[in-house]
Design a protein around this motif. Sequence first.
Motif, PDB file in Angstrom:
ATOM      1  N   ILE A 220       0.839  -1.202   0.000  1.00 59.95           N
ATOM      2  CA  ILE A 220       0.000   0.000   0.000  1.00 59.95           C
ATOM      3  C   ILE A 220       0.868   1.244   0.000  1.00 59.95           C
ATOM      4  O   ILE A 220       0.579   2.213  -0.722  1.00 59.95           O
ATOM      5  N   ALA A 221       1.936   1.213   0.781  1.00 57.42           N
ATOM      6  CA  ALA A 221       2.841   2.371   0.830  1.00 57.42           C
ATOM      7  C   ALA A 221       3.399   2.680  -0.559  1.00 57.42           C
ATOM      8  O   ALA A 221       3.376   3.833  -1.009  1.00 57.42           O
ATOM      9  N   VAL A 222       3.882   1.650  -1.254  1.00 58.74           N
ATOM     10  CA  VAL A 222       4.405   1.841  -2.608  1.00 58.74           C
ATOM     11  C   VAL A 222       3.300   2.308  -3.547  1.00 58.74           C
ATOM     12  O   VAL A 222       3.508   3.164  -4.412  1.00 58.74           O
ATOM     13  N   GLY A 223       2.093   1.777  -3.348  1.00 60.08           N
ATOM     14  CA  GLY A 223       0.965   2.127  -4.210  1.00 60.08           C
ATOM     15  C   GLY A 223       0.522   3.569  -4.099  1.00 60.08           C
ATOM     16  O   GLY A 223      -0.128   4.087  -5.003  1.00 60.08           O
ATOM     17  N   VAL A 224       0.862   4.210  -2.989  1.00 63.77           N
ATOM     18  CA  VAL A 224       0.498   5.624  -2.837  1.00 63.77           C
ATOM     19  C   VAL A 224       1.737   6.529  -2.832  1.00 63.77           C
ATOM     20  O   VAL A 224       1.685   7.672  -2.389  1.00 63.77           O
ATOM     21  N   GLY A 225       2.857   5.988  -3.343  1.00 69.58           N
ATOM     22  CA  GLY A 225       4.011   6.848  -3.607  1.00 69.58           C
ATOM     23  C   GLY A 225       5.090   6.902  -2.558  1.00 69.58           C
ATOM     24  O   GLY A 225       5.944   7.785  -2.602  1.00 69.58           O
ATOM     25  N   TYR A 226       5.111   5.946  -1.614  1.00 69.45           N
ATOM     26  CA  TYR A 226       6.130   5.955  -0.565  1.00 69.45           C
ATOM     27  C   TYR A 226       7.047   4.744  -0.703  1.00 69.45           C
ATOM     28  O   TYR A 226       6.628   3.613  -0.478  1.00 69.45           O
ATOM     29  N   LYS A 227       8.295   4.989  -1.040  1.00 71.07           N
ATOM     30  CA  LYS A 227       9.279   3.910  -1.110  1.00 71.07           C
ATOM     31  C   LYS A 227       9.865   3.619   0.269  1.00 71.07           C
ATOM     32  O   LYS A 227      10.332   2.508   0.523  1.00 71.07           O
ATOM     33  N   ASP A 228       9.854   4.609   1.135  1.00 70.87           N
ATOM     34  CA  ASP A 228      10.351   4.455   2.502  1.00 70.87           C
ATOM     35  C   ASP A 228       9.175   4.096   3.402  1.00 70.87           C
ATOM     36  O   ASP A 228       8.327   4.942   3.704  1.00 70.87           O
ATOM     37  N   ILE A 229       9.099   2.840   3.851  1.00 69.55           N
ATOM     38  CA  ILE A 229       7.967   2.377   4.628  1.00 69.55           C
ATOM     39  C   ILE A 229       7.859   3.099   5.964  1.00 69.55           C
ATOM     40  O   ILE A 229       6.760   3.368   6.452  1.00 69.55           O
ATOM     41  N   ASP A 230       9.004   3.418   6.576  1.00 68.08           N
ATOM     42  CA  ASP A 230       8.976   4.129   7.861  1.00 68.08           C
ATOM     43  C   ASP A 230       8.379   5.523   7.705  1.00 68.08           C
ATOM     44  O   ASP A 230       7.639   6.005   8.575  1.00 68.08           O
ATOM     45  N   TRP A 231       8.691   6.176   6.604  1.00 70.02           N
ATOM     46  CA  TRP A 231       8.142   7.510   6.347  1.00 70.02           C
ATOM     47  C   TRP A 231       6.635   7.444   6.120  1.00 70.02           C
ATOM     48  O   TRP A 231       5.887   8.302   6.569  1.00 70.02           O
ATOM     49  N   PHE A 232       6.201   6.384   5.446  1.00 66.48           N
ATOM     50  CA  PHE A 232       4.765   6.181   5.247  1.00 66.48           C
ATOM     51  C   PHE A 232       4.065   5.988   6.596  1.00 66.48           C
ATOM     52  O   PHE A 232       3.018   6.590   6.847  1.00 66.48           O
ATOM     53  N   TYR A 233       4.633   5.142   7.462  1.00 62.18           N
ATOM     54  CA  TYR A 233       4.053   4.934   8.794  1.00 62.18           C
ATOM     55  C   TYR A 233       3.937   6.262   9.548  1.00 62.18           C
ATOM     56  O   TYR A 233       2.909   6.548  10.180  1.00 62.18           O
ATOM     57  N   LYS A 234       4.980   7.058   9.485  1.00 65.04           N
ATOM     58  CA  LYS A 234       4.996   8.336  10.203  1.00 65.04           C
ATOM     59  C   LYS A 234       3.922   9.278   9.680  1.00 65.04           C
ATOM     60  O   LYS A 234       3.179   9.895  10.458  1.00 65.04           O
ATOM     61  N   LYS A 235       3.818   9.389   8.374  1.00 64.56           N
ATOM     62  CA  LYS A 235       2.831  10.287   7.773  1.00 64.56           C
ATOM     63  C   LYS A 235       1.408   9.805   8.043  1.00 64.56           C
ATOM     64  O   LYS A 235       0.505  10.589   8.337  1.00 64.56           O
ATOM     65  N   PHE A 236       1.206   8.483   7.933  1.00 64.82           N
ATOM     66  CA  PHE A 236      -0.133   7.938   8.148  1.00 64.82           C
ATOM     67  C   PHE A 236      -0.586   8.174   9.587  1.00 64.82           C
ATOM     68  O   PHE A 236      -1.731   8.579   9.830  1.00 64.82           O
ATOM     69  N   LYS A 237       0.304   7.932  10.535  1.00 67.65           N
ATOM     70  CA  LYS A 237      -0.067   8.122  11.941  1.00 67.65           C
ATOM     71  C   LYS A 237      -0.322   9.585  12.248  1.00 67.65           C
ATOM     72  O   LYS A 237      -1.233   9.924  13.022  1.00 67.65           O
ATOM     73  N   ALA A 238       0.452  10.477  11.631  1.00 71.38           N
ATOM     74  CA  ALA A 238       0.245  11.916  11.846  1.00 71.38           C
ATOM     75  C   ALA A 238      -1.118  12.359  11.328  1.00 71.38           C
ATOM     76  O   ALA A 238      -1.764  13.237  11.901  1.00 71.38           O
ATOM     77  N   CYS A 239      -1.572  11.736  10.251  1.00 70.09           N
ATOM     78  CA  CYS A 239      -2.847  12.131   9.633  1.00 70.09           C
ATOM     79  C   CYS A 239      -4.053  11.475  10.295  1.00 70.09           C
ATOM     80  O   CYS A 239      -5.137  12.066  10.351  1.00 70.09           O
ATOM     81  N   THR A 240      -3.889  10.245  10.772  1.00 69.75           N
ATOM     82  CA  THR A 240      -5.054   9.493  11.277  1.00 69.75           C
ATOM     83  C   THR A 240      -5.025   9.250  12.779  1.00 69.75           C
ATOM     84  O   THR A 240      -6.048   8.899  13.367  1.00 69.75           O
TER      85      THR A 240
END
Length: 255
Positions: A220-240
Motif C-alpha cells: 500500500i505504501a508503494v501504491g500511494v508513492g512511498y518507497k520508505d515504509i517508515d516515512w509512510f508509517y509516520k505520515k499515516f499516523k500523523a494524519c489518522t
Amino acid sequence: MYNILLVDYSRRLCRELQHLLQHNKSDYTIGDCVFDSAAALTAMSKQDFTVVVIHTERYDTAGLWLCHHIRKISEIPILLIGGRDHFKLVRKALIYQVNDYLPSPISTCALLCSLHELRMKLEPEPPMKKTASLTPPIQINGKAMDSSHVIRIIKSYVRDHLSDEITLKKISDMLHFNCAYLGQKFKLEEKMSFNDYMLQQRMEKAKQLLLSTNLRIYEIAVGVGYKDIDWFYKKFKACTGSSPNAYRRQKIHTA
C-alpha cells in the motif's frame, strides 16, 4: 436531466458511458452520440445540449479542432477524455477553455466527479454569492483562462499518479508554467498548498486500500508513492492518529 453530446472518435465509448450513467443513477443522459467533428457541430446546431464530452483517444488533432470550433460559437462546458499523460494535449485544450480533462482509461469515480462539478457550475449561483471576489485568471499564450480549469487538471493528474514521484515542479514543466506561480494559484483556489493536497489524496487512497484489499502495508505504501515504509508509517499516523495496521483492525472490528 442534463443532456450530453458525446463525440466518440473511437466508436466504442457510447454504450459503456450510457450504462455507467444509468447504473449510477446520474442526472446526465446521452442525448446524441456522434463519431466525427462535422457531425458534432451539426448536432449542436439542431439540438440543445448541456455539456459536450469528447473522447479523442488517438484522434487528438481532430478533438482539439472541434474544441476550437465549439468555442467560436458556444461557451458550453467541454469534458475532454484523452490518452494517459498527454499533457501537450491538455495544454492546447486549456487554450480552448476545456472545462475538464480525464486521462484514458477513465475511472467511474473520476467521471462522475467531473460531471458533478460541471453540473454545479451550470446551476445558477444565488444572488449573494455573485458579489464574492473572483479568483484571478491564469495567463496562457496571452489569454486569461479560468484558474479552476488548470487546477482541475493538476488534481486529476495527482489522483491518477499517486504511486509515482509527483512534484509541482514536474507538473509545471509539463504544462510550461512557472512553479511558484502555479503553486500560488493552487493555494488560492484550493485553500491548501499543493503538497498538503497531495498528502491528503495519498492518505485517503491508503485508507481505502487498507479497508478494501488484503494488500500488505508495504504494498500500500508503494501504491500511494512511498518507497520508505517508515516515512509512510509516520505520515499515516500523523494524519489518522493510528498506525496503518491499527487503522485496518479498528475499522474492521467496528464495521
